[in-house]
Design a protein around this motif. Structure first.
Motif, PDB file in Angstrom:
ATOM      1  N   THR A  14       0.843  -1.194   0.000  1.00  0.00           N
ATOM      2  CA  THR A  14       0.000   0.000   0.000  1.00  0.00           C
ATOM      3  C   THR A  14       0.878   1.244   0.000  1.00  0.00           C
ATOM      4  O   THR A  14       2.040   1.209   0.422  1.00  0.00           O
ATOM      5  CB  THR A  14      -0.925   0.021   1.225  1.00  0.00           C
ATOM      6  N   GLU A  15       0.299   2.347  -0.463  1.00  0.00           N
ATOM      7  CA  GLU A  15       1.052   3.590  -0.573  1.00  0.00           C
ATOM      8  C   GLU A  15       1.498   4.126   0.778  1.00  0.00           C
ATOM      9  O   GLU A  15       2.456   4.895   0.873  1.00  0.00           O
ATOM     10  CB  GLU A  15       0.243   4.642  -1.320  1.00  0.00           C
ATOM     11  N   ARG A  16       0.820   3.731   1.824  1.00  0.00           N
ATOM     12  CA  ARG A  16       1.202   4.015   3.212  1.00  0.00           C
ATOM     13  C   ARG A  16       0.481   3.013   4.087  1.00  0.00           C
ATOM     14  O   ARG A  16      -0.495   2.377   3.643  1.00  0.00           O
ATOM     15  CB  ARG A  16       0.831   5.448   3.610  1.00  0.00           C
ATOM     16  N   PRO A  17       0.896   2.849   5.338  1.00  0.00           N
ATOM     17  CA  PRO A  17       0.169   1.909   6.196  1.00  0.00           C
ATOM     18  C   PRO A  17      -1.179   2.477   6.615  1.00  0.00           C
ATOM     19  O   PRO A  17      -1.258   3.624   7.061  1.00  0.00           O
ATOM     20  CB  PRO A  17       1.101   1.747   7.408  1.00  0.00           C
ATOM     21  N   PRO A  18      -2.270   1.710   6.451  1.00  0.00           N
ATOM     22  CA  PRO A  18      -3.541   2.152   7.017  1.00  0.00           C
ATOM     23  C   PRO A  18      -3.435   2.160   8.539  1.00  0.00           C
ATOM     24  O   PRO A  18      -2.630   1.424   9.128  1.00  0.00           O
ATOM     25  CB  PRO A  18      -4.536   1.098   6.535  1.00  0.00           C
ATOM     26  N   VAL A  19      -4.256   2.981   9.196  1.00  0.00           N
ATOM     27  CA  VAL A  19      -4.106   3.145  10.637  1.00  0.00           C
ATOM     28  C   VAL A  19      -5.464   3.294  11.310  1.00  0.00           C
ATOM     29  O   VAL A  19      -6.362   3.962  10.801  1.00  0.00           O
ATOM     30  CB  VAL A  19      -3.200   4.369  10.956  1.00  0.00           C
ATOM     31  N   TRP A  20      -5.628   2.631  12.434  1.00  0.00           N
ATOM     32  CA  TRP A  20      -6.722   2.865  13.355  1.00  0.00           C
ATOM     33  C   TRP A  20      -6.223   2.465  14.739  1.00  0.00           C
ATOM     34  O   TRP A  20      -5.081   1.998  14.879  1.00  0.00           O
ATOM     35  CB  TRP A  20      -8.000   2.101  12.958  1.00  0.00           C
ATOM     36  N   LEU A  21      -7.022   2.673  15.772  1.00  0.00           N
ATOM     37  CA  LEU A  21      -6.602   2.367  17.141  1.00  0.00           C
ATOM     38  C   LEU A  21      -7.655   1.501  17.815  1.00  0.00           C
ATOM     39  O   LEU A  21      -8.856   1.803  17.740  1.00  0.00           O
ATOM     40  CB  LEU A  21      -6.427   3.644  17.980  1.00  0.00           C
ATOM     41  N   MET A  22      -7.214   0.434  18.442  1.00  0.00           N
ATOM     42  CA  MET A  22      -8.146  -0.344  19.251  1.00  0.00           C
ATOM     43  C   MET A  22      -8.678   0.527  20.394  1.00  0.00           C
ATOM     44  O   MET A  22      -7.924   1.279  21.004  1.00  0.00           O
ATOM     45  CB  MET A  22      -7.472  -1.606  19.780  1.00  0.00           C
ATOM     46  N   ARG A  23      -9.988   0.436  20.634  1.00  0.00           N
ATOM     47  CA  ARG A  23     -10.717   1.279  21.593  1.00  0.00           C
ATOM     48  C   ARG A  23     -10.635   2.765  21.211  1.00  0.00           C
ATOM     49  O   ARG A  23     -10.582   3.620  22.087  1.00  0.00           O
ATOM     50  CB  ARG A  23     -10.185   1.096  23.019  1.00  0.00           C
ATOM     51  N   GLN A  24     -10.638   3.050  19.905  1.00  0.00           N
ATOM     52  CA  GLN A  24     -10.382   4.433  19.505  1.00  0.00           C
ATOM     53  C   GLN A  24     -11.532   5.376  19.845  1.00  0.00           C
ATOM     54  O   GLN A  24     -11.329   6.589  19.932  1.00  0.00           O
ATOM     55  CB  GLN A  24     -10.041   4.513  18.025  1.00  0.00           C
ATOM     56  N   ALA A  25     -12.726   4.864  20.057  1.00  0.00           N
ATOM     57  CA  ALA A  25     -13.842   5.714  20.498  1.00  0.00           C
ATOM     58  C   ALA A  25     -14.070   5.455  21.982  1.00  0.00           C
ATOM     59  O   ALA A  25     -14.917   4.654  22.363  1.00  0.00           O
ATOM     60  CB  ALA A  25     -15.103   5.412  19.694  1.00  0.00           C
ATOM     61  N   GLY A  26     -13.290   6.123  22.826  1.00  0.00           N
ATOM     62  CA  GLY A  26     -13.352   5.810  24.239  1.00  0.00           C
ATOM     63  C   GLY A  26     -13.105   6.995  25.139  1.00  0.00           C
ATOM     64  O   GLY A  26     -13.192   8.158  24.728  1.00  0.00           O
ATOM     65  N   ARG A  27     -12.763   6.701  26.388  1.00  0.00           N
ATOM     66  CA  ARG A  27     -12.749   7.709  27.443  1.00  0.00           C
ATOM     67  C   ARG A  27     -11.660   8.770  27.293  1.00  0.00           C
ATOM     68  O   ARG A  27     -11.687   9.772  28.011  1.00  0.00           O
ATOM     69  CB  ARG A  27     -12.612   7.024  28.811  1.00  0.00           C
ATOM     70  N   TYR A  28     -10.709   8.583  26.401  1.00  0.00           N
ATOM     71  CA  TYR A  28      -9.707   9.632  26.221  1.00  0.00           C
ATOM     72  C   TYR A  28     -10.291  10.833  25.471  1.00  0.00           C
ATOM     73  O   TYR A  28      -9.684  11.904  25.436  1.00  0.00           O
ATOM     74  CB  TYR A  28      -8.480   9.083  25.478  1.00  0.00           C
ATOM     75  N   ILE A  29     -11.471  10.660  24.859  1.00  0.00           N
ATOM     76  CA  ILE A  29     -12.126  11.734  24.114  1.00  0.00           C
ATOM     77  C   ILE A  29     -13.135  12.428  25.028  1.00  0.00           C
ATOM     78  O   ILE A  29     -14.066  11.786  25.524  1.00  0.00           O
ATOM     79  CB  ILE A  29     -12.847  11.177  22.867  1.00  0.00           C
TER      80      ILE A  29
END
Length: 334
Positions: A14-29
């Motif tokens: 891929t042209e760059r690594p795809p990225v997401w975060l486990m538990r990305q919709a959570g209490r840090y927001i």
């Protein structure tokens, strides 16, 4: 659909690594915490409109390449007749646990009917942002789910391991019961629009390799055979079981932060990987986050890598650091 994540999961360059975060919709927001002031955890995951609002929070902040639906691995307890609640400071509490072999469930309710709120959420996500990112569904793995209904003992999961030692037939039956429900559940998610599905058998890392091979490997293979889109398997602290996880049949092996990325790539050959930045690194400053993220990307190489953390994001993580993590991947030029 933006297919960067899907292509990486298939092992493509891929042209760059795809990225997401486990538990990305959570209490840090902060906005998540505001919503949770109005709704209990189960109210939030069982209301598709609320769950959609929470799922989209990371999209509004930094547009990751995958949006993981806001839900919980314990939803599948419901078709098997287990009642649970989330206790603040404690975590999930099962109110009718498996205390002896007679408590192992022998039949399940209709998964699609009882978990219809998950399908409704996936419908909303596909309609709202499905052409701009990949929608990620997920389920708990049978060993991890069983560990919650038998009883927790920190990270050792001793009550479930005790059941295996004293009542191996009941142990196998409990894993089988969860496997049947999870198979139907992941098929349902794909039918309702999930582009990728991750199975979190987080606590299976505590099993001996022999027990994993005997009891869990065939069940994992059944689950991944049921998934018709790219799939990901995750186990925390896999130790000497990387090769066995590869045999599980998922398209991608997700690595926790205790595994050296370069070593894993050598051991797993062409199998795509996901991970594996130490989540605690996001508690440093932004320059540190970017430096350590670039190191993971370099070790992973140009093909078949999905950038993620080695476990869920810590609730104390500054939003700016999560954004820096994502932006570092987006700045990569190949």
């Amino acid at each position: 659909m933006s297919d960067l994540l899907v292509r990486a999961a298939r092992g493509e360059r891929t042209e760059r690594p795809p990225v997401w975060l486990m538990r990305q919709a959570g209490r840090y927001i902060p906005e998540y915490r505001d919503i949770r002031e109005e709704y209990s955890f189960r109210e939030a995951i069982e209301d598709p409109e609320v769950a959609e609002r929470i799922t989209l929070l990371p999209w509004e902040l930094f547009e990751p390449d995958g949006l993981v639906m806001f839900s919980d691995i314990l939803t599948v307890l419901e078709p098997l007749g287990f009642d649970y609640h989330i206790e603040s400071g404690v975590g999930p509490v099962v109110e009718n646990p498996v205390l002896d072999p007679a408590d192992v469930p022998t039949e399940a309710g209709d998964v699609r009917e009882q978990l219809d709120f998950v399908g409704a959420l996936l419908d909303r996500l596909q309609e709202g942002v499905g052409d701009r990112t990949s929608i990620i569904g997920f389920a708990g793995g049978p060993y991890t789910l069983a560990s919650y209904v038998v009883g927790e003992d920190s990270t050792s999961r001793k009550p479930l391991r005790r059941l295996r030692a004293n009542h191996p037939e009941a142990f196998a039956a409990l894993l089988e019961a969860f496997t049947e429900v999870v198979e139907e559940y992941v098929e349902y998610q794909v039918d309702r629009g999930a582009d990728v599905v991750q199975v979190f058998d987080t606590w299976s890392g505590v099993l001996t390799p022999d027990d994993y091979r005997e009891y869990l490997l065939p069940l994992h293979q059944r689950i991944f055979d049921a998934i018709d889109v790219p799939s990901i398997v995750f186990a925390r602290h896999p130790g000497g079981k990387l090769d066995l996880l590869d045999e599980a049949g998922a398209d991608v092996v997700s690595l926790d932060w205790t595994v050296d990325m370069a070593d894993a790539r050598e051991r797993l050959g062409d199998t795509p990987v996901q991970g594996n930045l130490d989540p605690s690194y996001l508690l440093g400053d932004e320059d540190f986050v970017r430096e350590k993220t670039r190191e993971v990307i370099a070790k992973a190489g140009d093909t078949g890598h999905i950038l993620n953390l080695g476990h869920g994001i810590d609730r104390n993580t500054p939003v700016e650091n999560a954004k820096a993590f994502v932006e570092t991947a987006k700045d990569v030029e190949r």
